[in-house]
Write a protein that holds these residues in place. Sequence first.
Motif, PDB file in Angstrom:
ATOM      1  N   GLU A 155       0.922  -1.631   0.616  1.00 39.26           N
ATOM      2  CA  GLU A 155       0.201   0.238   0.176  1.00 39.26           C
ATOM      3  C   GLU A 155       1.072   1.217  -0.373  1.00 39.26           C
ATOM      4  OE1 GLU A 155      -3.499   2.010   2.334  1.00 39.26           O
ATOM      5  OE2 GLU A 155      -2.181   0.128   3.528  1.00 39.26           O
ATOM      6  N   PHE A 156       0.773   2.163  -0.551  1.00 38.23           N
ATOM      7  CA  PHE A 156       0.931   3.262  -0.624  1.00 38.23           C
ATOM      8  C   PHE A 156      -0.106   4.734  -0.417  1.00 38.23           C
ATOM      9  CE2 PHE A 156       3.298   0.944  -4.041  1.00 38.23           C
ATOM     10  CZ  PHE A 156       4.550   0.903  -4.332  1.00 38.23           C
ATOM     11  N   THR A 157       0.727   5.357   0.769  1.00 36.11           N
ATOM     12  CA  THR A 157      -0.105   6.107   0.541  1.00 36.11           C
ATOM     13  C   THR A 157       1.167   7.719   1.259  1.00 36.11           C
ATOM     14  OG1 THR A 157       0.628   6.478   3.434  1.00 36.11           O
ATOM     15  CG2 THR A 157      -1.857   5.114   2.032  1.00 36.11           C
ATOM     16  N   HIS A 158       0.399   8.775   0.404  1.00 36.37           N
ATOM     17  CA  HIS A 158       1.083  10.121   1.025  1.00 36.37           C
ATOM     18  C   HIS A 158       2.556  10.530   0.154  1.00 36.37           C
ATOM     19  CE1 HIS A 158      -0.294   9.107   5.238  1.00 36.37           C
ATOM     20  NE2 HIS A 158      -0.777  10.739   5.267  1.00 36.37           N
ATOM     21  N   PRO A 159       1.940  10.295  -1.021  1.00 31.29           N
ATOM     22  CA  PRO A 159       1.055  10.340  -1.927  1.00 31.29           C
ATOM     23  C   PRO A 159       0.450   8.964  -2.731  1.00 31.29           C
ATOM     24  CG  PRO A 159       2.171  10.622  -3.820  1.00 31.29           C
ATOM     25  CD  PRO A 159       3.339  10.858  -2.540  1.00 31.29           C
ATOM     26  N   SER A 160      -0.730   8.920  -2.327  1.00 32.41           N
ATOM     27  CA  SER A 160      -1.526   6.822  -2.860  1.00 32.41           C
ATOM     28  C   SER A 160      -1.216   7.072  -4.037  1.00 32.41           C
ATOM     29  CB  SER A 160      -3.517   7.269  -2.157  1.00 32.41           C
ATOM     30  OG  SER A 160      -3.306   7.449  -0.876  1.00 32.41           O
ATOM     31  N   TRP A 161      -1.306   5.619  -4.610  1.00 34.30           N
ATOM     32  CA  TRP A 161      -0.751   5.338  -5.650  1.00 34.30           C
ATOM     33  C   TRP A 161      -2.246   4.317  -6.129  1.00 34.30           C
ATOM     34  CZ3 TRP A 161       4.006   2.540  -7.179  1.00 34.30           C
ATOM     35  CH2 TRP A 161       5.181   3.917  -6.612  1.00 34.30           C
TER      36      TRP A 161
END
Length: 271
Positions: A257-263
């Motif tokens: 999961e990718f956040t800050h920023p979201s993918w």
Amino acid sequence: FGYVITRDRPSPAVQSTRLRGYMRIIPDMKDQFLDMHCNHCALVSSSGQMLGAGVGEEIDKIRCVIRMNNAPTGGYEKDVGSRTTVRVVSHTSVPLLVKNERYFFKQSADTTYVFWGPDRNMRQDGKGRIFNTLLKIAKKYPKVRIFVVTREKIQYCDNVFQRETGKNRMKTGAYLSTGFFTMILTIEMCGSIHVYGMIDDNYCSQANRSVPYHYYERNRLDECRMYKVHEHTRHGGHRFITEKAIYAKWATRHKMEFTHPSWTLRSRGSI
């Protein structure tokens, strides 16, 4: 630097959790490989995207926290957290850690360090300048777990890059980044991964704000400017944007999961 790719291997998403590509530096020089597995990991980017993220408390609740190079936590705890389980470090950043060795190797003795670099700096015959420095640190701080990426593992990482892009890293004049080695290690040792502060491969073509390359170097180059310069440098550049496209591909077959920023993840073919 570069290594000849001699054989094909599975992608890191299906690698065994037995991490034999990371050898410990200990005073008596007995072989000892990294034995670590975490059900859930936080991979914290050094990007300026972390400024104002306010996720430090969230990150600190995750059992294994992975950081890169000399990225500090002091003064940035609110955004990046305070705990570090594993720190992956480039040979070029070793002098920065040594400059502040009491913090990195005494106060942070519970952190596991994984160092990577070309054979000319990491060779173990007495001529590897960076390896010799790390050996001195290991003797001075015997409680600290210090590992180096083996030559075979670096060959494997080169092979992965070529497998995913269809391009030979050496022939295209590219250097793998610390982020690339960190991502491969994280996939191998973690059941699931939450990546904080890492931009995707399309971000810089759409970005409408300037963000520092590192959150702790606010007056240095803009992140997207750095990425674009490196992506198109003929010799010696990191292919940051290409690497991000590779991570997005891996994320479709691994718990990431990718956040800050979201993918926005989608199935991808060749990059």
